[in-house]
Design an enzyme around this catalytic site. Structure first.
Site, mmCIF file in Angstrom:
data_model
loop_
_atom_site.group_PDB
_atom_site.id
_atom_site.type_symbol
_atom_site.label_atom_id
_atom_site.label_comp_id
_atom_site.label_asym_id
_atom_site.label_seq_id
_atom_site.Cartn_x
_atom_site.Cartn_y
_atom_site.Cartn_z
ATOM 1 N N LYS A 74 -42.890 25.946 24.422
ATOM 2 C CA LYS A 74 -43.530 27.245 24.324
ATOM 3 C C LYS A 74 -42.538 28.393 24.468
ATOM 4 C CE LYS A 74 -47.974 25.566 26.004
ATOM 5 N NZ LYS A 74 -49.175 25.852 26.798
ATOM 6 N N MET A 87 -55.563 23.383 29.540
ATOM 7 C CA MET A 87 -55.019 24.600 28.975
ATOM 8 C C MET A 87 -55.808 25.794 29.524
ATOM 9 S SD MET A 87 -55.472 21.880 26.831
ATOM 10 C CE MET A 87 -56.583 22.208 25.480
ATOM 11 N N GLY A 88 -55.103 26.882 29.841
ATOM 12 C CA GLY A 88 -55.779 28.039 30.409
ATOM 13 C C GLY A 88 -56.796 28.646 29.470
ATOM 14 N N LYS A 135 -58.753 23.766 19.712
ATOM 15 C CA LYS A 135 -58.627 22.679 20.672
ATOM 16 C C LYS A 135 -59.831 21.750 20.527
ATOM 17 C CE LYS A 135 -54.947 24.496 22.503
ATOM 18 N NZ LYS A 135 -53.624 23.997 22.058
ATOM 19 N N SER A 159 -46.745 19.435 24.730
ATOM 20 C CA SER A 159 -47.373 20.692 24.311
ATOM 21 C C SER A 159 -47.300 21.742 25.411
ATOM 22 C CB SER A 159 -48.840 20.442 23.942
ATOM 23 O OG SER A 159 -49.605 20.055 25.075
ATOM 24 N N CYS A 184 -51.714 31.349 25.035
ATOM 25 C CA CYS A 184 -51.551 30.340 26.078
ATOM 26 C C CYS A 184 -52.070 30.951 27.377
ATOM 27 C CB CYS A 184 -50.098 29.915 26.245
ATOM 28 S SG CYS A 184 -49.860 28.776 27.646
ATOM 29 N N SER A 207 -48.078 25.160 32.620
ATOM 30 C CA SER A 207 -47.164 25.170 31.478
ATOM 31 C C SER A 207 -45.847 25.834 31.879
ATOM 32 C CB SER A 207 -47.767 25.941 30.293
ATOM 33 O OG SER A 207 -48.879 25.292 29.756
ATOM 34 N N SER A 241 -54.257 18.864 23.344
ATOM 35 C CA SER A 241 -53.447 19.966 22.850
ATOM 36 C C SER A 241 -52.285 19.409 22.047
ATOM 37 C CB SER A 241 -52.919 20.806 24.016
ATOM 38 O OG SER A 241 -52.105 21.873 23.541
ATOM 39 N N HIS A 257 -54.154 16.556 27.293
ATOM 40 C CA HIS A 257 -53.419 17.440 28.194
ATOM 41 C C HIS A 257 -53.408 16.866 29.598
ATOM 42 C CE1 HIS A 257 -52.325 21.202 30.292
ATOM 43 N NE2 HIS A 257 -51.859 21.602 29.114
#
Length: 397
Positions: free
Chosen positions: A70, A319-320, A279, A66, A104, A19, A310, A315
Site C-alpha cells: 500500500k 479491512m477498515g 470487497k 494486501s 483504505c 495495515s 481483499s 484478510h
C-alpha cells in the site's frame, strides 16, 4: 552501458490499524509523479517492489500481502473546511498496476498523525496537549474523514494502552469518523447506498447457483453473502481458505458477478484489473472460535461473524473500509449483515474476524424514502515504523 540512477525520496513507513504502507508528501515526489498517470504508478510500483512474479516483493517495501502492498500520498487541502487531501494506492503484487478505486480504512488512521508530524496541518489546530481534529478529504472516493489524534507536548502521541485485535502491541487510540460514507451516485433502483435499490438481491453465480446477497456502497463497495450458502461457518481462519485454490477461484467468480451487478464494471473480465474493489465478505450468526492469536472468542462476545477477502485472499483481520460497510449494513433492517446480527435497529455492532473482534458504529435513518448514513465510527491506532528516504530506480522525465 548506461544505468538508471536511484532517486532519493522522503518517505515514512507507517502502520495504520491492521495495515502498513509507505507515506509520501505530494510535494516530495518527483515532478512527473505528482499528477495521476503512468509516472506516478511506475514510481509506486517500484517503491513497493511490484510486479513480482515470485510474489514476495523482495526488491521493495511491500510484504506481499494486501495489507502491506500500500501507498499513501498526502498534501495540504485547498478545499474549505479540510486540512489535507489523502490519496490511497493499492499496489498489485504480481501485476503492473495500482488500483485507485477505493480507500483504505486502516491507513486512514495514520493520515492525521502523518499530516501533523509533517507540517501539513496548521499549527494553530494542534493543541499542546489534548486531541487534534484533522479534517481529511479522501480523494479516491470523494468523502470526508475526521481523525481525532491524541497530542502530548505538542507532538503526536503514538504509544498508549489501546488494544486492537490483529495488532500485536497496544498504542494510542485514533478515533475516526467517516462522514456520509455511502455512495451518492444513483443506482439502477434509484438507491444511492444500494446500487440495485434493494437491501437483498438474488445473485446468480456460475458454479454456485442462486445466492442471496447484500450489495452495498458504504466505506467501500462490498458484497455480503451468507456463510452457510457457500459452505462455510464464519469461524474460518486464513489457512482454511487461502490454501484452497478452488475456494479462491469461487470467491473471485462471485466477486466479479457482484461487481457487474453493482455497475462497477461493464464486463466480467474487467474485475481482474479492479482487485481492490468491490470487497467480498460472508457473514454468520455468533459462534465461538479460536482466533489466529490463540485468543478464545465466545459466542456471547460478538453480535455476528464476518470474514472478508481483499486482493483475492482472506484478510487476517478486517479491512477498515469493509468495517464501515459492516457497521452501515448492520444498522439497516433486512440486510444480510443485520439479519446475521439478529435483526432490528442498532447503532453499533461487534463482529468476530480471524484475529479477534471489532466494534464499529453507524448512524442511519430513512430520508425521503432512502436509507442515509450520516457517519460511521470506529477506533484504530497508528505508529511510525521508519522515516527517512526510499531509493528508487526512477527517471524523472
Amino acid at each position: 552501458m548506461p544505468h538508471l540512477p536511484q532517486t532519493r525520496i522522503p518517505a515514512t513507513y507507517m502502520r495504520g490499524g491492521t495495515s502498513k504502507g509507505v507515506f509520501f508528501r505530494l510535494q516530495d515526489l518527483p515532478e512527473a509523479a505528482q499528477v495521476p498517470g503512468k509516472a506516478c504508478d511506475a514510481l509506486l510500483l517500484r517503491v513497493i517492489g511490484s510486479p513480482d512474479p515470485y510474489g514476495k516483493q523482495i526488491d521493495g517495501m511491500g510484504a506481499a500481502t494486501s495489507s502491506t502492498s500500500k501507498t499513501v500520498i498526502v498534501s495540504k487541502s485547498a478545499r474549505p473546511d479540510h486540512d489535507v487531501d489523502y490519496l490511497f494506492g493499492q499496489v498489485s503484487i504480481d501485476q503492473p498496476f495500482v488500483d485507485w478505486s477505493g480507500n483504505c480504512g486502516n491507513l486512514s488512521a495514520a493520515v492525521g498523525p502523518f499530516a501533523i508530524s509533517n507540517g501539513l496541518v496548521d499549527a494553530s489546530r494542534v493543541p499542546c496537549d489534548g486531541v487534534a481534529t484533522v479534517r481529511i478529504w479522501q480523494a479516491n472516493i470523494g468523502k470526508t474523514i475526521i481523525a481525532h489524534v491524541p497530542i502530548t507536548d505538542g507532538a503526536v502521541q503514538e504509544t498508549g494502552d489501546f488494544e486492537l485485535d490483529g495488532v500485536t502491541f497496544p498504542a494510542a487510540e485514533v478515533r475516526l469518523e467517516f462522514i456520509d460514507p455511502a455512495d451518492e451516485g444513483e443506482g439502477d433502483g434509484g438507491g444511492a447506498m444500494f446500487p440495485t435499490g434493494h437491501v437483498v438481491d438474488d445473485l446468480e453465480v456460475p458454479g454456485i447457483g442462486m445466492l442471496k446477497a447484500t450489495l452495498i456502497n458504504a466505506g467501500i463497495p462490498t458484497i455480503f453473502v451468507n456463510a452457510d450458502a457457500i459452505g462455510y461457518t464464519g469461524t474460518e481462519l486464513q489457512d482454511a481458505i487461502n490454501g484452497d485454490a478452488k475456494a479462491l477461484a469461487m470467491f473471485e467468480t462471485l466477486r466479479a458477478h457482484g461487481a457487474l451487478r453493482m455497475g462497477l464494471i461493464r464486463h466480467l473480465d474487467e474485475a481482474a484489473r479492479r482487485q481492490h474493489t468491490p470487497k467480498i465478505a460472508f457473514v454468520a450468526r455468533p459462534a465461538g472460535y479460536t482466533a489466529s492469536s490463540g485468543k478464545a472468542i465466545g459466542e456471547g462476545d460478538v453480535d455476528l461473524l464476518v470474514r472478508a477477502l481483499s486482493m483475492g485472499k482472506l484478510h487476517h483481520a478486517m479491512m477498515g473500509t469493509a468495517a464501515v460497510a459492516i457497521g452501515t449494513a448492520a444498522a439497516i433492517a433486512g440486510t444480510l449483515v443485520n439479519l446475521a446480527a439478529g435483526g432490528g435497529a442498532r447503532q453499533s455492532v461487534c463482529f468476530g474476524h480471524p484475529s479477534g473482534t471489532l466494534r464499529v458504529g453507524a448512524e442511519a435513518a430513512v430520508v425521503d424514502g432512502q436509507w442515509r448514513v450520516t457517519k460511521a465510527l470506529m477506533s484504530r491506532s497508528a505508529r511510525v515504523l521508519m522515516e527517512g528516504h526510499v531509493r528508487v530506480p526512477f527517471s524523472n522525465p
